[in-house]
Design an enzyme around this catalytic site. Sequence first.
Site: not given
Ligand code: F6P
Length: 366
Positions: A11, A74, A106, A150-152, A195, A250, A285
Amino acid sequence: GKKIGILTSGGDAQGMNATVRAVVRTAVSLGARVFAIYEGYQGMVDGGAGIRELVWEDVGSILHKGGTMIGTFRSKDFREYDGRKRAAVNLLANGIDRLIVIGGDGSLSGLDQFRGEWTQILTELVAEGKITQEVADAHPSLMFAGLVGSIDNDLVGTDMTIGADSALHRIVDAIDALGSTAASHQRCFVVEVMGRHCGYLALMSAIAGGCDYVLIPENPPEEGWEHQLCAALKRGRAAGRRDSMVVVAEGACDRSGKPITSAYVRQAIEDILGEEARVTILGHVQRGGAPSAYDRWASTWLGYEAVMEVLTAEPGTTGPVIGFRGNRVSRVPLIEAVAKTRKVPELIAAGDFAAAMELRGGSFTE
Ligand code: F6P
């Protein structure tokens, strides 16, 4: 001169561009060359126009922009040995044996696997006539540095990942905005934040936004939590609070591992308090828009450190994840950081919440 490949994977996250810029300009200042590998590992597998040199001017005016100018993906191909073999051919065609990868756990574990297979891959490529022995001898090992984008903020062993601070700002802005409409109607809002398996964004935004209740994966609530939550909302109302706010990560689950969705929380509030509530799922967003000041300078610093790492690395040694610990740049072994990160959801699934929180809290090898 030395040639460095840079890619962003998984991401996107605010601050990735700042890192790319810092890597290019640091390397160029030191007489090295940088090649962008477009669309993450896929650009390496596909080669051709997927790998292009970046010079000083190419990274102008990107510091303040969200996303990643070199694209991300990915890649399924890179997960296969054959894909990694193709990637090695394309790297060697460009003379690249140093990599800087910005991505999540990953993406980084794939990188270490590639490094471990490098010698075998080169031996096979020589035997198959795809590269010469001379080329193989000139690039005996792959050197790398991993940066966590990663924003997480989910990597165990580093205090902040690239993008987490910007996402947090975005969430808190949204909570403030929702607060004014919530207060006008004396209404409760359930805000769902990203997250993945990590509750960092939910917990910190709930604190920074002054919210009433928060649900995170690492600390699943006891049975009957719905009543506890509603009691908290009721207490707030009684004390004169007009804007009630519940933040749901989430990845939130109850103690049996059943996901707690924002829709479920809304329904529970309606059922127990007899009050309408509204759900806002912030979604992507959170990942978009300009990086915060922190994500600009911290990513710049990390980009600089990554270049120093790959230019001075001892051939044959595994590369580190470079991040921050206690406001200082730190290097942690990639394998250990990834293993501990993956351990957190396992501990949660096994019901050992204290150990999960302990790992998240950061007691890494001090
Ligand atoms: O890992 C970053 C993230 O934005 C998570 O917070 C979220 O669960 C996931 O990626 C969403 O993935 P995608 O952009 O494939 O919908």
